[in-house]
Write a protein that holds these residues in place. Structure first.
Motif, short mmCIF file in Angstrom:
data_model
loop_
_atom_site.label_atom_id
_atom_site.label_comp_id
_atom_site.label_asym_id
_atom_site.label_seq_id
_atom_site.Cartn_x
_atom_site.Cartn_y
_atom_site.Cartn_z
N LYS A 51 0.83 -1.21 0.00
CA LYS A 51 0.00 0.00 0.00
C LYS A 51 0.87 1.26 0.00
CE LYS A 51 -4.57 0.96 1.49
NZ LYS A 51 -5.35 0.39 0.49
N LEU A 98 -6.65 4.98 -9.15
CA LEU A 98 -6.71 3.52 -8.99
C LEU A 98 -5.71 3.09 -7.93
CD1 LEU A 98 -7.00 2.16 -12.64
CD2 LEU A 98 -8.69 1.97 -10.84
N PHE A 115 -7.06 4.20 -4.39
CA PHE A 115 -8.28 3.68 -3.78
C PHE A 115 -8.56 2.21 -4.07
CE2 PHE A 115 -9.22 8.27 -4.18
CZ PHE A 115 -9.23 8.52 -2.83
N VAL A 116 -7.97 1.66 -5.13
CA VAL A 116 -8.33 0.29 -5.51
C VAL A 116 -7.25 -0.71 -5.10
CG1 VAL A 116 -8.97 -1.22 -7.41
CG2 VAL A 116 -9.71 1.15 -7.42
N VAL A 117 -5.98 -0.42 -5.44
CA VAL A 117 -4.92 -1.39 -5.16
C VAL A 117 -4.73 -1.50 -3.64
CG1 VAL A 117 -2.49 -1.91 -5.48
CG2 VAL A 117 -3.80 -0.93 -7.33
#
Lengths: 243, 82
Positions: B10, B77, B80-82
């Motif tokens: 992250k 992306l 917020f997504v990975v």
């Protein structure tokens, strides 16, 4: 060899200060040099207008210098920023602040120099238009400064952000990435805004009756050019929320 | 300081998001400036074509903008997504 937390923070603050003033000096110096070069060229064609051209050159250079002054202000704030009793995350924030300010000032410094150079050239061509060209140049240079102002805002945000005490990788990298994002993101729009304003001033000097339509087109073009700096600002703000 | 694999990924994804948007904004910024700059120069030469030139400028800038928008999408992306 281990260091105390405040020593790490101090080291990061000094590195950030150096990056801030060093990188921002690149842009401001290039922009001012370009302006002075164009002014010299104009004086060589029209020596009798040297006073007028010199004045425009100095005003334009002062605007281009603003980006360098922002870098100096952030560097001073970093040099005298408090370190004792602060979280280790502060070190990452200080590094990010230096990068945000230093990198973002490169574009605006170069960009603000371009309309100033065109204004010196244009006054050599149309001496009667000097005041109108100066006004257009100042509007264009002012808009070119806005990416550096975004960088200044992010740097201040990173400098004064209250941070949690525990060290974790996610907030540390978010703070650094926030500075990198705003810094790099402002380089392109700063230069681009300057190219627009520079050509608008050249166009107005060539054909004075187009001044009002050129002001409008210049502002529309700069607004679109500015959009990527605004994306970078949004992403930098989102990243700085991760602490 | 213990770092789990998820945290590490992250953190690196956030760094990537910053670099993606930051570096991705350089090109469109300069490129759109060229488009608008040349449009201003051309209006100075031929003011009667201002409408056509403004339209062409905006279309050109929209195309130049596309890589900036790709960078924004990839940055969001990564955020917020990975």
């Amino acid at each position: 060899m281990t260091f105390e937390t405040y020593e790490w923070i101090r080291a990061a603050a000094f590195t950030g200060a150096g990056l801030s003033v060093g990188l921002s000096a690149i842009g401001a110096a290039i922009g001012e040099g370009y302006t002075a070069g164009k002014a010299n060229q104009a004086v060589s064609y029209r020596p009798n207008l040297s006073g007028e051209i010199l004045r425009t050159m100095l005003v334009g250079q002062a605007v281009a210098e603003t980006a360098g002054i922002f870098g100096l202000v952030i560097a001073m704030m970093l040099l005298f920023s408090p370190a004792e009793g602060h979280s280790i995350l502060t070190a990452w924030a200080y590094l990010g602040a230096g990068l945000a300010m230093g990198l973002s000032a490169i574009g605006s410094g170069v960009g603000s120099g371009l309309p100033a150079g065109s204004a010196c050239e244009g006054i050599g061509r149309q001496p009667g238009m000097a005041n109108k060209l100066n006004t257009l140049m100042l509007i264009g240079s002012g808009v070119s400064q806005s990416p550096a102002i975004f960088g200044f805002l992010i740097a201040l945000l990173l400098l004064f952000k209250p941070l949690p005490d525990t060290m974790a990788l996610i907030p540390a990298f978010s703070l650094l990435a926030s500075g990198l994002c705003m810094g790099f993101g402002a380089i392109g729009p700063g230069i681009g805004d300057g190219i627009v304003a520079g050509n608008a001033v050249t166009g107005a000097a060539r054909n004075p009756e187009t001044l009002s339509i050129l002001t409008r087109t210049m502002l529309v073009g700069q607004a679109v050019t500015e959009s990527t700096a605004i994306y970078a600002l949004v992403v930098a703000l989102l990243l700085s929320l991760n602490t | 300081m213990d770092i789990t694999g998820v945290e590490f990924i992250k953190a690196i994804a956030f760094l990537g998001a910053g670099l993606a948007m930051g570096l991705g904004a350089i090109g469109p910024g300069i490129g759109e400036g060229f488009a608008a700059g040349k449009a201003c120069e051309a209006i100075g030469r031929r003011p009667e074509e201002a409408g056509l030139l403004t339209r062409t400028m905006l279309v050109g800038q929209a195309v130049s903008e596309s890589t900036g928008i790709y960078s924004l999408v990839v940055a969001l992306l990564l955020l917020f997504v990975v």
